[in-house]
Design a protein around this motif. Sequence first.
Motif, PDB file in Angstrom:
ATOM      1  N   ARG A 184      46.711 -50.671  13.995  1.00  0.00           N
ATOM      2  CA  ARG A 184      46.973 -51.194  15.393  1.00  0.00           C
ATOM      3  C   ARG A 184      46.089 -50.322  16.481  1.00  0.00           C
ATOM      4  O   ARG A 184      45.820 -50.807  17.419  1.00  0.00           O
ATOM      5  CB  ARG A 184      48.358 -50.448  15.478  1.00  0.00           C
ATOM      6  CG  ARG A 184      48.924 -50.573  16.973  1.00  0.00           C
ATOM      7  CD  ARG A 184      50.272 -50.071  17.296  1.00  0.00           C
ATOM      8  NE  ARG A 184      50.451 -50.285  18.386  1.00  0.00           N
ATOM      9  CZ  ARG A 184      50.174 -49.120  19.428  1.00  0.00           C
ATOM     10  NH1 ARG A 184      50.072 -47.995  19.050  1.00  0.00           N
ATOM     11  NH2 ARG A 184      50.370 -49.604  20.962  1.00  0.00           N
ATOM     12  N   CYS A 241      42.079 -59.706  17.582  1.00  0.00           N
ATOM     13  CA  CYS A 241      43.098 -60.014  16.896  1.00  0.00           C
ATOM     14  C   CYS A 241      42.676 -61.152  16.031  1.00  0.00           C
ATOM     15  O   CYS A 241      41.807 -62.162  16.572  1.00  0.00           O
ATOM     16  CB  CYS A 241      44.076 -60.451  18.061  1.00  0.00           C
ATOM     17  SG  CYS A 241      44.804 -59.343  19.013  1.00  0.00           S
ATOM     18  N   ASP A 257      50.089 -58.228  17.527  1.00  0.00           N
ATOM     19  CA  ASP A 257      51.538 -58.906  16.856  1.00  0.00           C
ATOM     20  C   ASP A 257      52.325 -59.169  18.174  1.00  0.00           C
ATOM     21  O   ASP A 257      53.435 -59.709  18.102  1.00  0.00           O
ATOM     22  CB  ASP A 257      52.317 -57.880  16.054  1.00  0.00           C
ATOM     23  CG  ASP A 257      52.575 -56.538  16.639  1.00  0.00           C
ATOM     24  OD1 ASP A 257      52.268 -56.098  17.545  1.00  0.00           O
ATOM     25  OD2 ASP A 257      53.079 -55.651  15.682  1.00  0.00           O
ATOM     26  N   GLU A 310      50.502 -68.606  14.781  1.00  0.00           N
ATOM     27  CA  GLU A 310      50.662 -68.087  16.312  1.00  0.00           C
ATOM     28  C   GLU A 310      49.895 -68.775  17.302  1.00  0.00           C
ATOM     29  O   GLU A 310      49.949 -68.234  18.383  1.00  0.00           O
ATOM     30  CB  GLU A 310      50.340 -66.575  16.220  1.00  0.00           C
ATOM     31  CG  GLU A 310      51.091 -65.734  15.555  1.00  0.00           C
ATOM     32  CD  GLU A 310      50.217 -64.630  15.136  1.00  0.00           C
ATOM     33  OE1 GLU A 310      50.968 -63.282  14.952  1.00  0.00           O
ATOM     34  OE2 GLU A 310      49.209 -64.167  15.093  1.00  0.00           O
TER      35      GLU A 310
END
Lengths: 160, 189
Positions: free
Chosen positions: B93, B181, B167, B187
């Motif tokens: 992250r 990303c 996310d 997505e």
Amino acid sequence: MTLLEAFDWLETTGLGAAIRNSTWLFPAVEAVHLIALASLGGAVFALDLRLLGFGLRSQPVAEVAGNVRLWFAVSLGAMFATGVPLFVSEAVKCYWSTSFWVKMSALATATVFVLCVRNPIARAQADHAAERAWTNRLVGAVSLGLWFTVAAAGRWIGFS
Amino acid sequence: MVLLEFCEWLAGTAWSIALHESLYMYPLVESTHVLALCLFVGTLVIVDLRLLGVVFRRVPVSEVNARTLPWTVTGFVVMVVTGLLLFYAIPVRTYQSIWFRAKVVLLVVAGINAWLLHRRVSRDRASWDRAAVPPKAARVSAAVSLSVWAGVIVMGRMIAYNWFDCDHQPQSDFVNWAAGCVITLSEAP
């Protein structure tokens, strides 16, 4: 009006609501609060390290105290200017936070100690002949300890 | 991609998971990182304010540096050690955070600025060591230092917020590109 009711009312003020209803405002004000913390840290370290016998040892204690005076005041002012809005936006959470009350007690003690004990003692030592080494070490250690408590307890408010 | 895979591997190590999930260790490391800021940036402010001619105007710049910078270095070491631990606790992250990436860029800028001050600006320091207000090049260097470190503090604080996390789709193309990303088909907009 109890203290809790007063804190509850603070949250409903325009300032409190504006920060709470904004995604960016709280983080932005908090980031400036952190920048001011770093600056305040510099002003505290400059004089307290000197009192402890480190830092600018060639300079009389009063000289160092005179140099950091405005810098300390501006930094502390910036801490208040950013800290009050942060508090107002989550006053009720702060009311129930032990860290908040530890921080505020330490802050009040540290401010009074600096203005009424540390600074007068430092300003009285205009040359090296007037230096009181052991008093200075004690005063520097107490000041650093108090400001450390303010900063550490302040950070811990965020974890509750 | 290689770095992302490395971060994914890091995230799977036992110590990373332990630090991430610990009740007290993570907050303690994080608090040490924040409090060391007072020592590191705080003492840097002393040096930079001297270079700007704001404080200690009667003390030679070289003396302020010699008496202050060892504390700055100490603070920097604490910042790096705790900072690496924080990254180690949440590698993927953090690696994909635009704030963390901006912070790294600013750290590089701060490093280059410090190197330039050391190698170029300070070459003729003997001639202005005792000057109440050092020459413009030194003042510019100090102003850049203060601004960039303030930026580092802001970026570092923002890493905690997840507005632009990978996310949290959909994100703009720019955010997805800047954060690196990896967008899966489900997505994709």
